[in-house]
Write a protein that holds these residues in place. Structure first.
Motif, PDB file in Angstrom:
ATOM      1  N   ILE A   7      86.442   9.814  -1.233  1.00  9.61           N
ATOM      2  CA  ILE A   7      85.890   9.321   0.019  1.00  9.61           C
ATOM      3  C   ILE A   7      86.996   9.260   1.060  1.00  9.61           C
ATOM      4  O   ILE A   7      88.105   8.807   0.794  1.00  9.61           O
ATOM      5  N   ARG A   8      86.691   9.718   2.271  1.00  6.82           N
ATOM      6  CA  ARG A   8      87.628   9.618   3.392  1.00  6.82           C
ATOM      7  C   ARG A   8      87.208   8.434   4.255  1.00  6.82           C
ATOM      8  O   ARG A   8      86.102   8.428   4.803  1.00  6.82           O
ATOM      9  N   TYR A  36      94.032  -4.384   7.632  1.00 10.21           N
ATOM     10  CA  TYR A  36      95.061  -3.895   6.707  1.00 10.21           C
ATOM     11  C   TYR A  36      94.664  -4.192   5.265  1.00 10.21           C
ATOM     12  O   TYR A  36      94.892  -3.380   4.360  1.00 10.21           O
ATOM     13  N   ALA A  37      94.045  -5.344   5.027  1.00 15.28           N
ATOM     14  CA  ALA A  37      93.583  -5.674   3.672  1.00 15.28           C
ATOM     15  C   ALA A  37      92.478  -4.718   3.230  1.00 15.28           C
ATOM     16  O   ALA A  37      92.435  -4.304   2.057  1.00 15.28           O
ATOM     17  N   ILE A  38      91.595  -4.353   4.151  1.00 19.95           N
ATOM     18  CA  ILE A  38      90.538  -3.391   3.821  1.00 19.95           C
ATOM     19  C   ILE A  38      91.144  -2.026   3.500  1.00 19.95           C
ATOM     20  O   ILE A  38      90.707  -1.338   2.570  1.00 19.95           O
ATOM     21  N   ARG A  43      92.166   2.065  -0.548  1.00 19.70           N
ATOM     22  CA  ARG A  43      93.133   2.950  -1.209  1.00 19.70           C
ATOM     23  C   ARG A  43      93.192   2.651  -2.706  1.00 19.70           C
ATOM     24  O   ARG A  43      93.303   3.575  -3.519  1.00 19.70           O
ATOM     25  N   ALA A  44      93.102   1.382  -3.074  1.00 19.89           N
ATOM     26  CA  ALA A  44      93.138   1.006  -4.490  1.00 19.89           C
ATOM     27  C   ALA A  44      91.946   1.582  -5.246  1.00 19.89           C
ATOM     28  O   ALA A  44      92.019   1.802  -6.463  1.00 19.89           O
ATOM     29  N   GLU A  62     100.794   1.029   1.657  1.00 17.50           N
ATOM     30  CA  GLU A  62     101.289   2.198   0.933  1.00 17.50           C
ATOM     31  C   GLU A  62     100.189   3.255   0.808  1.00 17.50           C
ATOM     32  O   GLU A  62      99.016   2.928   0.620  1.00 17.50           O
ATOM     33  N   ASP A  63     100.598   4.517   0.916  1.00 18.00           N
ATOM     34  CA  ASP A  63      99.702   5.661   0.720  1.00 18.00           C
ATOM     35  C   ASP A  63      98.532   5.678   1.698  1.00 18.00           C
ATOM     36  O   ASP A  63      97.453   6.183   1.382  1.00 18.00           O
ATOM     37  N   VAL A  64      98.732   5.120   2.868  1.00 18.32           N
ATOM     38  CA  VAL A  64      97.728   5.126   3.919  1.00 18.32           C
ATOM     39  C   VAL A  64      98.316   5.819   5.141  1.00 18.32           C
ATOM     40  O   VAL A  64      99.463   5.561   5.519  1.00 18.32           O
TER      41      VAL A  64
END
Length: 219
Positions: A7-8, A36-38, A43-44, A62-64
């Protein structure tokens, strides 16, 4: 095993600023913590996440993929550029709804300040982008209100062509600048899921968990 891509997810976060002159601006108290939490929660779950952020004092998740903007016009341009390729847009940003009709090119000296400022509306990012939504895309908004929160959220859900809206109180002691939040996730089908009160991290995880079944992974 499916070879479908992840999913993007496109997320907006934080406040925007509108300049009076090069050293003064108007804004709001959004900290960006919810957005930011979303981003971290999405990502998780293995989603590909793009984050368009106004000015905040937060480390990039990270990784965003992070794009920083300042004004409402800049945020609109970034979202319009990225939206066509995303599966879900989650717009948590608290965009400044107004800007001075005229901004000074240089710092205005104190004794020359005009105490009356004429404002004009900034672009309605959510309504503008949702109007271009394609089949399969999901658009989630946030309604930051100080009173009658869920009623105003339902009106915004219908008026802006959204799939879901998060009714979010920003009255005294509410979500702005807090590490905790409480939202009501309202769907265009009339569904209602209450999330929290809890940390913004936990609220974000539950929000993503609620949205995930509504997103078909694209090949």
């Amino acid at each position: 095993m499916s070879d479908a891509r992840p999913i993007r997810c496109l997320i907006t976060a934080g406040p925007t600023r509108e300049w009076l002159d090069p050293v003064r601006f108007i804004t709001n108290p959004s900290s960006g913590k919810m957005g930011y939490a979303i981003a971290e929660a999405a990502r998780a779950l293995g989603w590909t996440v793009e984050l368009v952020s106004g000015p905040v004092a937060l480390a990039a998740p990270e990784d965003v993929e992070l794009e920083k903007v300042v004004t409402g016009e800049e945020m609109l341009a970034a979202v319009q550029r990225r939206f066509p390729k995303c599966d879900v847009l989650i717009k948590t940003a608290a965009v400044c709804d107004m800007r001075p009709k005229q901004a000074a090119a240089h710092k205005v000296k104190k004794d020359a300040i005009s105490w009356t400022v004429e404002f004009e509306p900034t672009p309605d990012i959510l309504k503008t982008v949702a109007a271009t939504k394609q089949p399969g895309q999901v658009v989630v908004g946030f309604a930051a209100e100080t009173q009658d929160v869920e009623n105003y959220a339902r009106k915004k859900l219908a008026a802006k062509n959204l799939d879901f809206i998060c009714a979010n109180s920003v009255a005294a002691g509410g979500a702005f600048e807090s590490d905790h939040n409480e939202i009501a996730l309202i769907g265009k089908d009339g569904s209602l899921v209450r999330i929290g009160p809890a940390s913004k991290t936990d609220v974000a995880r539950e929000l993503i968990a609620q949205l995930a079944p509504h997103l078909a992974t694209r090949a």
